[in-house]
Structure formats: C-alpha cells, structure tokens
Design a protein around this motif. Structure first.
Motif, PDB file in Angstrom:
ATOM      1  N   ASP A 291      45.207   3.483  30.878  1.00  0.00           N
ATOM      2  CA  ASP A 291      44.213   2.430  31.106  1.00  0.00           C
ATOM      3  C   ASP A 291      44.848   1.058  30.960  1.00  0.00           C
ATOM      4  O   ASP A 291      44.860   0.505  29.869  1.00  0.00           O
ATOM      5  CB  ASP A 291      43.063   2.610  30.109  1.00  0.00           C
ATOM      6  CG  ASP A 291      41.916   1.656  30.346  1.00  0.00           C
ATOM      7  OD1 ASP A 291      41.796   1.130  31.461  1.00  0.00           O
ATOM      8  OD2 ASP A 291      41.135   1.433  29.403  1.00  0.00           O
ATOM      9  N   ASP A 292      45.337   0.431  32.021  1.00  0.00           N
ATOM     10  CA  ASP A 292      45.262   0.945  33.371  1.00  0.00           C
ATOM     11  C   ASP A 292      46.629   0.820  34.022  1.00  0.00           C
ATOM     12  O   ASP A 292      46.742   0.465  35.199  1.00  0.00           O
ATOM     13  CB  ASP A 292      44.189   0.202  34.166  1.00  0.00           C
ATOM     14  CG  ASP A 292      43.954   0.760  35.554  1.00  0.00           C
ATOM     15  OD1 ASP A 292      44.135   1.974  35.735  1.00  0.00           O
ATOM     16  OD2 ASP A 292      43.606  -0.009  36.451  1.00  0.00           O
ATOM     17  N   GLY A 293      47.695   1.113  33.213  1.00  0.00           N
ATOM     18  CA  GLY A 293      49.023   1.095  33.811  1.00  0.00           C
ATOM     19  C   GLY A 293      49.123   2.032  34.988  1.00  0.00           C
ATOM     20  O   GLY A 293      49.742   1.713  36.005  1.00  0.00           O
ATOM     21  N   ALA A 294      48.486   3.196  34.875  1.00  0.00           N
ATOM     22  CA  ALA A 294      48.514   4.176  35.964  1.00  0.00           C
ATOM     23  C   ALA A 294      47.931   3.589  37.239  1.00  0.00           C
ATOM     24  O   ALA A 294      48.503   3.716  38.332  1.00  0.00           O
ATOM     25  CB  ALA A 294      47.753   5.434  35.555  1.00  0.00           C
ATOM     26  N   GLY A 295      46.780   2.936  37.129  1.00  0.00           N
ATOM     27  CA  GLY A 295      46.141   2.349  38.300  1.00  0.00           C
ATOM     28  C   GLY A 295      46.965   1.231  38.911  1.00  0.00           C
ATOM     29  O   GLY A 295      47.007   1.072  40.141  1.00  0.00           O
ATOM     30  N   VAL A 296      47.634   0.466  38.084  1.00  0.00           N
ATOM     31  CA  VAL A 296      48.494  -0.620  38.566  1.00  0.00           C
ATOM     32  C   VAL A 296      49.633  -0.072  39.411  1.00  0.00           C
ATOM     33  O   VAL A 296      49.860  -0.503  40.546  1.00  0.00           O
ATOM     34  CB  VAL A 296      49.037  -1.435  37.376  1.00  0.00           C
ATOM     35  CG1 VAL A 296      50.216  -2.313  37.801  1.00  0.00           C
ATOM     36  CG2 VAL A 296      47.943  -2.288  36.764  1.00  0.00           C
ATOM     37  N   VAL A 297      50.363   0.901  38.867  1.00  0.00           N
ATOM     38  CA  VAL A 297      51.543   1.392  39.596  1.00  0.00           C
ATOM     39  C   VAL A 297      51.146   2.237  40.798  1.00  0.00           C
ATOM     40  O   VAL A 297      51.862   2.254  41.811  1.00  0.00           O
ATOM     41  CB  VAL A 297      52.491   2.159  38.659  1.00  0.00           C
ATOM     42  CG1 VAL A 297      52.987   1.239  37.539  1.00  0.00           C
ATOM     43  CG2 VAL A 297      51.855   3.419  38.076  1.00  0.00           C
ATOM     44  N   GLN A 298      50.032   2.943  40.725  1.00  0.00           N
ATOM     45  CA  GLN A 298      49.555   3.683  41.891  1.00  0.00           C
ATOM     46  C   GLN A 298      49.205   2.727  43.031  1.00  0.00           C
ATOM     47  O   GLN A 298      49.501   2.987  44.197  1.00  0.00           O
ATOM     48  CB  GLN A 298      48.338   4.532  41.531  1.00  0.00           C
ATOM     49  CG  GLN A 298      48.667   5.758  40.698  1.00  0.00           C
ATOM     50  CD  GLN A 298      47.432   6.482  40.213  1.00  0.00           C
ATOM     51  OE1 GLN A 298      46.381   5.864  39.984  1.00  0.00           O
ATOM     52  NE2 GLN A 298      47.517   7.792  40.030  1.00  0.00           N
ATOM     53  N   SER A 299      48.594   1.610  42.692  1.00  0.00           N
ATOM     54  CA  SER A 299      48.215   0.628  43.709  1.00  0.00           C
ATOM     55  C   SER A 299      49.443  -0.023  44.331  1.00  0.00           C
ATOM     56  O   SER A 299      49.498  -0.232  45.561  1.00  0.00           O
ATOM     57  CB  SER A 299      47.307  -0.436  43.090  1.00  0.00           C
ATOM     58  OG  SER A 299      46.122   0.155  42.580  1.00  0.00           O
ATOM     59  N   MET A 300      50.421  -0.343  43.507  1.00  0.00           N
ATOM     60  CA  MET A 300      51.678  -0.872  44.038  1.00  0.00           C
ATOM     61  C   MET A 300      52.339   0.155  44.957  1.00  0.00           C
ATOM     62  O   MET A 300      52.880  -0.179  46.011  1.00  0.00           O
ATOM     63  CB  MET A 300      52.619  -1.214  42.880  1.00  0.00           C
ATOM     64  CG  MET A 300      52.148  -2.367  42.004  1.00  0.00           C
ATOM     65  SD  MET A 300      53.099  -2.523  40.461  1.00  0.00           S
ATOM     66  CE  MET A 300      54.731  -2.942  41.077  1.00  0.00           C
ATOM     67  N   GLU A 301      52.271   1.415  44.565  1.00  0.00           N
ATOM     68  CA  GLU A 301      52.906   2.484  45.326  1.00  0.00           C
ATOM     69  C   GLU A 301      52.265   2.670  46.699  1.00  0.00           C
ATOM     70  O   GLU A 301      52.944   3.072  47.651  1.00  0.00           O
ATOM     71  CB  GLU A 301      52.843   3.792  44.524  1.00  0.00           C
ATOM     72  CG  GLU A 301      53.494   4.994  45.186  1.00  0.00           C
ATOM     73  CD  GLU A 301      55.020   4.962  45.168  1.00  0.00           C
ATOM     74  OE1 GLU A 301      55.623   6.021  45.420  1.00  0.00           O
ATOM     75  OE2 GLU A 301      55.606   3.892  44.919  1.00  0.00           O
ATOM     76  N   VAL A 302      50.975   2.366  46.824  1.00  0.00           N
ATOM     77  CA  VAL A 302      50.321   2.482  48.130  1.00  0.00           C
ATOM     78  C   VAL A 302      51.047   1.614  49.157  1.00  0.00           C
ATOM     79  O   VAL A 302      51.373   2.074  50.260  1.00  0.00           O
ATOM     80  CB  VAL A 302      48.832   2.093  48.040  1.00  0.00           C
ATOM     81  CG1 VAL A 302      48.228   1.948  49.438  1.00  0.00           C
ATOM     82  CG2 VAL A 302      48.053   3.135  47.240  1.00  0.00           C
ATOM     83  N   LEU A 303      51.324   0.365  48.798  1.00  0.00           N
ATOM     84  CA  LEU A 303      52.011  -0.514  49.750  1.00  0.00           C
ATOM     85  C   LEU A 303      53.450  -0.084  49.963  1.00  0.00           C
ATOM     86  O   LEU A 303      53.982  -0.173  51.074  1.00  0.00           O
ATOM     87  CB  LEU A 303      51.936  -1.971  49.286  1.00  0.00           C
ATOM     88  CG  LEU A 303      50.696  -2.723  49.793  1.00  0.00           C
ATOM     89  CD1 LEU A 303      49.420  -2.169  49.159  1.00  0.00           C
ATOM     90  CD2 LEU A 303      50.803  -4.214  49.535  1.00  0.00           C
ATOM     91  N   ARG A 304      54.093   0.401  48.896  1.00  0.00           N
ATOM     92  CA  ARG A 304      55.470   0.875  49.057  1.00  0.00           C
ATOM     93  C   ARG A 304      55.515   2.086  49.983  1.00  0.00           C
ATOM     94  O   ARG A 304      56.431   2.212  50.821  1.00  0.00           O
ATOM     95  CB  ARG A 304      56.083   1.236  47.700  1.00  0.00           C
ATOM     96  CG  ARG A 304      57.608   1.417  47.748  1.00  0.00           C
ATOM     97  CD  ARG A 304      58.120   2.122  46.509  1.00  0.00           C
ATOM     98  NE  ARG A 304      57.788   3.541  46.529  1.00  0.00           N
ATOM     99  CZ  ARG A 304      58.528   4.477  47.110  1.00  0.00           C
ATOM    100  NH1 ARG A 304      59.648   4.174  47.731  1.00  0.00           N
ATOM    101  NH2 ARG A 304      58.143   5.749  47.082  1.00  0.00           N
ATOM    102  N   LEU A 305      54.548   2.993  49.865  1.00  0.00           N
ATOM    103  CA  LEU A 305      54.506   4.169  50.727  1.00  0.00           C
ATOM    104  C   LEU A 305      54.292   3.780  52.190  1.00  0.00           C
ATOM    105  O   LEU A 305      54.872   4.388  53.091  1.00  0.00           O
ATOM    106  CB  LEU A 305      53.397   5.116  50.269  1.00  0.00           C
ATOM    107  CG  LEU A 305      53.656   5.876  48.958  1.00  0.00           C
ATOM    108  CD1 LEU A 305      52.411   6.627  48.519  1.00  0.00           C
ATOM    109  CD2 LEU A 305      54.839   6.827  49.092  1.00  0.00           C
TER     110      LEU A 305
END
Length: 458
Positions: A291-305
């Motif tokens: 809460d909420d490091g996971a959400g932060v890095v997942q969101s960053m990963e969307v653009l990286r993907l």
C-alpha cells in the motif's frame, strides 16, 4: 455469391482483430513475467527509500526516484505537478500498558493514528470503557465516559468474503472515533486494528477531529488485535483496570510535494487521455510495499510494457503517481483540478491500490453501455484466470476524474491477505510475491490497451 464473399471478408477481418488482441495481450503477459521491471522498482522503493509519509523526506526521495526511472523509459513527457500536502510526524515510539493493579502491568502494542494529537507530557492513564459501535457510545452518555479512555473494539466481520466490505463496516471507529468520544468527555481513544489476522502489529490510518477546536481534541491510537483481545478479556473480569499510553505525534504546517506524471502521446487522438496510477505516499510503519508501492510500480510498468512491446497508442496514455492519498487526497484533487482547467478529456482511468496480490479482475464505475463492452472482452482475459468484472467502485485517486460518460476502474487482486499488512509495520517488500505483482501489471496493461484500441461506447 457476392454477399457470401462480403460476409466471409467481414468475418475474417473481425476474427483477425480478435486474434490480434489476444496476441498483443499474450505478449504483454510474457514480457511482464520474463522481462519485467516492477519488482526491481519496488525493491528500491521499499528497501532503499522505505515508508513515504506525505510531506516526509522519504516521500520526496520517492518523487525523485520515480521521475528518474520514468525518464529512462523514453516517454514523450515526464513532469512533476506541485501540490501542497499535510505534514504529520509520529515522533518517538509509542508506549502503552494495561494496569490491573498497582504495580501490575502488561505492555501492549499501539501506534498513533495519522492526524492524532500527542498525549500530554508524561502520558495518560485512565479507566477504560469498551464499545463496539457509535450507537453504544451514545447510549453510554457523558456520565459513563467522561474522564475515561474509550476503547472501540468492533472487529472486521470475518464471514464477509469481500474483505474491503468488512473494512468499510468498521473503519468509522478509526476515522471519527476520537471526534465522537471527545464530545462525551473522553480523555483518549483506543481503536482495534483493522485486520482480520490475530497478531501484535497495530495498524495506523487516517482519523479526523472534524470541527473540534484544538482544546477539545484527544489523542487516538490503534491497538493490535492480540492486545485488543487481551484488554477486552481483562475488562470482562475487572472493570477497574486502567490503561496508560504515551505518544508524541504532531501536525506541522503544509509543505510542497508533487505528483509524478509520465506520458506517451497518442498517435490518432492525442487529446483523449487514459490514466493509470497508484499513490506514491504511504504510512510510515513499514515500507508501503503493498500500500501502495505495488500500485505505483505496476502503473509505471504499464507504460514500459507499451514501449517494450511496440504498442503505439491511439490515445495519450499517462501514468500518474499521486501524492497524499493516505491523509488528504491532495494529489488526486490537484490532478483533477488542473485537468479541468485545461479542458482535458479523460476517457478511462485505472488505479491499483489493493495490494500486489494475484489479480482477479476489475471493478468499474461506468454506464451500462461501456460495461457491456468490457464484458465482451472477458474471453481475452480467461487464459490468465481473470474473471472478476463487476460494476462498483474504482479508486480514491481516480475518483475526482469521474464524468457522466467516462470509465473509472480499479484493479481487484485477491484481497484475503491485504488487511494482514494494511497500514502496519509488516507491510514490507518481503510480503510481495514477484510473480503476482507482475501478473497484476500485465492485467492492467491489457485493459489499458483495449480501452485505447476501442475507446468509449458513445
């Protein structure tokens, strides 16, 4: 014959489109699981920076780090959006004990609730009155509460499968317990930690005094579930026991912080925006991994993907790392305010703020037409065991972007373990499973891809 040929041609086009979507999504999952960055980013955010309480030095370090990492992705634009945020500091570690007789004490685990005032110098020691609802508090009245510590001991309802529903059923005792108890002359408040697990970790969280003047405010703390059970059992045997606690927390003046924003500009509809995000701040007891490091890095990963797999979006895709969700929602409010001022059209916004556990699906805040479009995509998610597509809430940070025509969504991971860690000292990097985190990022990227491809149903 001509109509048969036209029908076959149309069938082939539609079939190719569906197959293309399936292939794109398959590649997103493959890339996230075999060549992902989310776990690496979370490692740094959790272990090299740590808890990121709004207004703290660690929060500012997180702003700098995530901005630098987004810049490395080669996005079209990365920037910081200034926002004034509250600054509350915990101070020295809290201390508490139950006194069953003079000199006979049992130490217990507590933590100040976010926004609470400190106890007077030397702490508070008083008799305790236990309640399990605001109605019970009112029924007791001032004559039974004045001069005492109110102990709110309503547990989360264990038979509710949707744990966020269980959380919602008792969060009011944490948020407004001190405000209500102060009206009856209480000198302090203890709140049972909002967790379904029995352990020794107290869980913090935001609270409010409403319009109470400073002179009427009383200190408020959470007590671990194990110690809440102990205190309740001791009270059942002896109503004359006393409770002592000391905390030195303080509310300071607001300070400037930032939302971190990165953007891939749309190729066909650059003025239509899709947002994916999480909140960069966290509470200070752990390192905010779920809460909420996971959400932060997942969101960053969307653009990286998107960049890694060669997806060139039609619409402008933004990642927004919101500041101050935990104790003010200032970042979300500021982002929506600026978007409105600029006349930006946000067609779809997705938030991840329910932990880095195995993704199950999404909840949607939208009209029936757009929800039916989403239901038409379910088969694309079936190979990844994503099955939960329900109308309902989205996320606190994307909520201010709501219009009559757009779609808001929230990633819904398996929630059974979330409140074991929520706002507690055990919300640390080791509690996050790499594969589950990466599955969540791919699931988010897939939904963003579909909304970018097909847009909204008018």
């Amino acid at each position: 014959m001509r109509y048969i040929i036209l029908f076959l041609s149309l069938f082939l086009v539609l079939n190719t489109t569906a197959q293309t979507d399936a292939e794109v999504i398959k590649n997103l999952y493959k890339t996230s699981l075999t060549n992902g960055n989310s776990y690496q980013w979370l490692d740094h955010l959790s272990n090299q920076i740590g808890g990121r309480l709004s207004g703290s030095l660690n929060a500012e370090k997180a702003v700098e780090y995530t901005k630098e990492e987004l810049e490395k992705l080669g996005l079209d634009k990365v920037w910081l959006q200034p926002v004034m945020v509250p600054k509350w500091v915990r101070g020295a570690p809290e201390f508490a004990f139950i006194e069953s007789a003079f000199g006979a004490t049992t130490n217990v685990n507590i933590c100040a609730l976010g926004g609470s005032i400190a106890t007077p110098f030397g702490g508070i020691k008083a008799h305790v009155v236990e309640v399990k609802s605001m109605d019970e508090l009112e029924a007791l009245g001032k004559e039974n509460i004045e001069g005492k510590i109110v102990f709110f001991n309503k547990p989360m309802q264990a038979d509710l499968i949707q744990t966020f529903e269980a959380y919602g059923g008792c969060v009011n005792q944490r948020y407004s317990g001190a405000m209500e108890a102060a009206k009856y002359g209480a000198v302090g408040v203890l709140v049972r930690s909002l967790s379904l697990r029995q352990d020794n970790f107290p869980h913090t969280g935001s609270m409010t005094y409403g319009n109470l003047p400073l002179s009427k405010r009383i200190p408020s703390a959470a007590i671990s579930t194990n110690d809440a059970n102990t205190l309740s059992s001791m009270l059942a045997l002896n109503k004359d026991i006393k409770f002592y606690f000391s905390q030195t927390c303080k509310q300071l003046n607001d300070v400037q912080s930032y939302n971190v924003i990165g953007e891939i500009k749309g190729s066909q509809f650059p003025n239509e925006y899709i947002v994916v995000g999480g909140h960069l701040d966290s509470w200070d007891l752990g390192d905010g991994a779920h809460d909420d490091g996971a959400g932060v890095v997942q969101s960053m990963e969307v653009l990286r993907l998107f960049k890694e797999t060669g997806i060139k979006p039609k619409r402008s895709i933004r990642v927004v790392l919101f500041m101050n969700e935990e104790n003010g929602l200032r970042g979300a409010t500021k982002y929506a305010e600026v978007a409105k001022q600029k006349g930006e059209t946000h067609i779809f916004s997705l938030e991840s703020d329910a932990g880095g556990f195995t993704p199950r699906g999404f909840s949607f805040d939208c009209n029936d037409a757009n929800f039916n479009q989403v239901l038409g995509w379910k088969e694309l998610f079936k190979p990844y065991l994503i099955h939960y597509f329900e109308k309902g809430g989205s996320g606190a940070d994307v909520g201010p972007l709501k219009t009559d025509t757009n779609v808001l969504a929230g990633l819904r991971p398996d929630s059974q373990r979330y409140f074991d860690y929520h706002h507690a000292a055990n919300d640390t990097f080791d509690a996050v499973n790499k594969r589950e985190l990466e599955l969540g990022a791919a699931t988010m990227a897939s939904l963003v891809y579909l909304f970018d491809t097909y847009g909204l149903v008018k």
